[in-house]
Design an enzyme around this catalytic site. Structure first.
Site, PDB file in Angstrom:
ATOM      1  N   ASP A   1      -3.120   5.592   6.038  1.00 20.40           N
ATOM      2  CA  ASP A   1      -2.446   4.299   6.009  1.00 20.40           C
ATOM      3  C   ASP A   1      -0.978   4.477   6.380  1.00 20.40           C
ATOM      4  O   ASP A   1      -0.658   5.315   7.229  1.00 20.40           O
ATOM      5  CB  ASP A   1      -2.613   3.693   4.608  1.00 20.40           C
ATOM      6  CG  ASP A   1      -2.643   2.175   4.599  1.00 20.40           C
ATOM      7  OD1 ASP A   1      -1.608   1.561   4.903  1.00 20.40           O
ATOM      8  OD2 ASP A   1      -3.701   1.606   4.272  1.00 20.40           O
TER       9      ASP A   1
ATOM     10  N   SER B   1      -8.293  -5.113   3.341  1.00 18.27           N
ATOM     11  CA  SER B   1      -7.566  -3.883   3.006  1.00 18.27           C
ATOM     12  C   SER B   1      -7.541  -3.651   1.513  1.00 18.27           C
ATOM     13  O   SER B   1      -7.473  -2.502   1.050  1.00 18.27           O
ATOM     14  CB  SER B   1      -6.123  -3.964   3.509  1.00 18.27           C
ATOM     15  OG  SER B   1      -6.046  -3.772   4.895  1.00 18.27           O
TER      16      SER B   1
ATOM     17  N   HIS C   1       2.081  -0.866   2.520  1.00 18.88           N
ATOM     18  CA  HIS C   1       0.645  -1.115   2.442  1.00 18.88           C
ATOM     19  C   HIS C   1      -0.111   0.049   1.812  1.00 18.88           C
ATOM     20  O   HIS C   1      -0.990  -0.132   0.956  1.00 18.88           O
ATOM     21  CB  HIS C   1       0.145  -1.384   3.869  1.00 18.88           C
ATOM     22  CG  HIS C   1      -1.258  -1.873   3.992  1.00 18.88           C
ATOM     23  ND1 HIS C   1      -2.340  -1.030   4.115  1.00 18.88           N
ATOM     24  CD2 HIS C   1      -1.753  -3.136   4.037  1.00 18.88           C
ATOM     25  CE1 HIS C   1      -3.446  -1.743   4.233  1.00 18.88           C
ATOM     26  NE2 HIS C   1      -3.131  -3.028   4.200  1.00 18.88           N
TER      27      HIS C   1
END
Length: 590
Positions: A178, A420, A239
């Site tokens: 990520d 996600s 994220h």
């Protein structure tokens, strides 16, 4: 895999006991100091199993043998005051619950247990352990914000029930491919040394194009037009920190929220930065995270058992990405990917449409398909991703984050929505499954068990969203018992079998072994008279609420199709809801 912990038996026998001494389980010895109750198993055929007098003689002999070793106070007691051991009752399984007449400390309880085990017809002795109401971890964000997606409500993933069974993810390594991770105080203790695979200084916000150790998130912020003409400026998303927190945020420390597999370790692998990330970097990261070799990068000394990829693009699965995934799965690593957030068929998105991955759709508070979630036959199962429509907190998935707009700032907790966010729910549960399995489950086995144990959606889905909603408790329970033998009647693919006549309520179990690479398993019953019900289970005896497929309609004509079946054994339960005769069973594997 690295960081797996071997489970050592706690059954021990006294070194000085006779050779025929039974085993002694000291795993709950502390409970014996509160209530000196023990469960004694006598050998098959022993008189003590059925004759109270013989059993009491054995217990009296054990108490007499133990008294001199229990300290001067107990050893000096005589008559009715002397230590005695009496039978309370027999258990349903033929064991006997016995209790000492006096409270004991740890050493005294162990001495008495060994004396009981030394009797000739005793097979084993263990503490009659005390159970307690399972406490929810004391992290405040868990109770205030996360319970809707971790708990047992309509949209919950049943994580809290899996925790109650003792699953924590201990010994499992999870790679999060990520944006990397920040130095968040409620996450960093569970991070392993990762790696930054971004090979472009513009994307990485570093000084040059080199890849570097660490896997730390430097920010994915961008100025206006940097990511294309007309593209607006954007702040850093952090994220990867949010995804990693859902998987393994530090738990039961009275701070922040909870991670699903809170005793697992997260390997942060940075591939996304300013304007995204290059496929070539991502493919290298997949192989490296699984333990494969990448030139120019030190080998990963903590290979992951499961990879989280909450990323993707609107294109078909490319050959080199598929090759990287195949390499990872060949090394035993489960690859879990997000379906994507375009409210479109998943077939046009990658890596969601790649083979050998578990593709995850998103649901909201009520278990409804989130309006943004991609859909279609390529979705394996769904998990909570937040719908955004229920407001704060029930519209969002809550996890660790950072308040920096560009570079890292302060630790915070925040709510996000997306596939996600659904994906790390599945990844966390995979870590729980691997931590309780007797031996590591293969990627195909993990996929099969997740799909077979997913629960029925509580509301009708607006588009196909997989086999059901993630059920952590059921998946963990099946992982614990996976591989235990189940008897069934063999079938021959492509050859119809005449079923025996069945009375109403009768049930027979059949088996079919599926080789790797198969795309379709078709099971049908037909012909004759009466009424049948058909259930299929992957590596398990199927139940009405836990199966890989079900067919129950009037008559004998039932059909189940399993698309992309997992490699392994499927069990087919054929039940007569009315008296039947002359029916046939046909299994096809393509």
């Amino acid at each position: 895999m690295n960081f797996r912990r071997s489970v050592l038996s706690l059954l021990v026998a006294s070194a000085c006991a006779p050779a025929f001494a039974g085993t002694v389980d000291l795993s709950s010895i502390n409970d014996a100091t509160l209530s000196p109750r023990f469960i004694v198993t006598y050998k098959p055929g022993a008189a003590e199993r059925t004759q109270p007098a013989a059993r009491q003689r054995s217990l009296d002999a054990a108490a007499s043998s133990a008294r001199p070793q229990l300290g001067a106070r107990i050893a000096a007691q005589q008559g009715a005051a002397a230590l005695q051991v009496k039978t309370l009752r027999a258990t349903y399984s033929g064991q006997h619950v016995v209790r000492a007449s006096q409270r004991l400390d740890r050493s005294q309880a162990e001495t008495l247990m060994r004396a009981i085990a030394a009797q000739p017809n005793v097979e084993s002795v263990r503490v009659d352990r005390l159970m307690h109401a399972a406490a929810v971890p004391n992290d405040p964000v868990l109770s205030s914000h996360q319970m809707w997606h971790y708990g047992t409500g309509a949209g919950g993933a049943r994580v809290t029930t899996a925790w109650e069974s003792g699953a924590t993810g201990a010994g499992v390594v999870v790679a999060v491919i990520d944006t990397g991770a920040t130095h968040h105080a409620d996450l960093e203790p569970n991070l392993l040394p990762g790696y930054d695979f971004i090979s472009d200084a513009f994307v990485s916000h570093r000084d040059d194009d080199s890849r570097v150790a660490g896997g730390w998130d430097l920010g994915d912020y961008s100025a206006a037009n940097e990511c294309g003409a007309g593209a607006p400026a954007s702040n850093s998303s952090w994220h990867g920190t949010h995804v990693a927190g859902t998987i393994a945020e530090v738990t039961n420390n009275g701070v922040g929220g909870a991670g699903i597999a809170y005793n697992a370790r997260v390997l942060p692998v940075r591939v996304l930065g300013r304007c995204g990330g290059y496929t070539s970097d991502i493919n290298d990261a997949i192989v490296w995270a699984a333990g494969g070799h990448i030139d120019g990068v030190p080998d990963n000394t903590t290979p992951a058992e499961v990879i989280n990829m909450s990323l993707g693009g609107a294109h078909e699965c490319e050959a080199d990405t598929q090759a990287a995934i195949n390499t990872a799965t060949s090394l035993g690593t489960v690859v879990v990917v997000a379906a994507g957030n375009d409210n479109a068929p998943v077939v046009g998105h990658a890596p969601a449409s790649c083979a050998n991955v578990i593709t995850v759709g998103a649901t909201g508070y009520s278990g409804q398909r989130a309006s943004y979630s991609n859909y279609g036959a390529g979705i394996d199962l769904a998990a909570p991703g937040g719908a955004g429509t229920e407001g704060n907190p029930n519209g969002y998935i809550w996890s660790t984050l950072n308040d920096g707009t560009t570079v890292p700032g302060n630790d915070i907790y925040a709510g996000y929505t997306g596939t996600s966010m659904a994906t790390p729910h599945v990844v966390g549960v995979v870590a729980l499954m691997q931590s309780v399995a007797a031996q590591p489950l293969t990627p195909s086995q993990v996929e099969g068990l997740l799909k077979a144990t997913s629960r029925a959606f509580p509301v009708k889905q607006s588009q196909p969203n997989g086999t059901g909603l993630l059920d952590a408790a059921a998946a963990v329970a099946r992982a614990r018992t996976f591989g235990q033998p189940i008897d069934g009647i063999p079938t021959s693919p492509g050859t119809a079998m005449l079923l025996p006549a069945m009375a109403a309520g009768q049930r027979d179990l059949y088996v079919i072994d599926v080789a790797p690479g198969k795309t379709r398993l078709e099971i049908t019953t037909y012909g004759g008279r009466g009424e049948l019900q058909l259930l299929a289970g992957y590596e398990m005896d199927p139940l009405p609420n836990q199966n890989a497929g079900a067919s129950a309609r009037p008559g004998v004509n039932q059909a189940i199709t399993v698309v992309n079946p997992a490699q392994g054994r499927y069990y087919l339960a054929v039940s007569a809801t009315q008296e039947t005769s002359g029916s046939r069973l046909l299994v096809k594997v393509n």
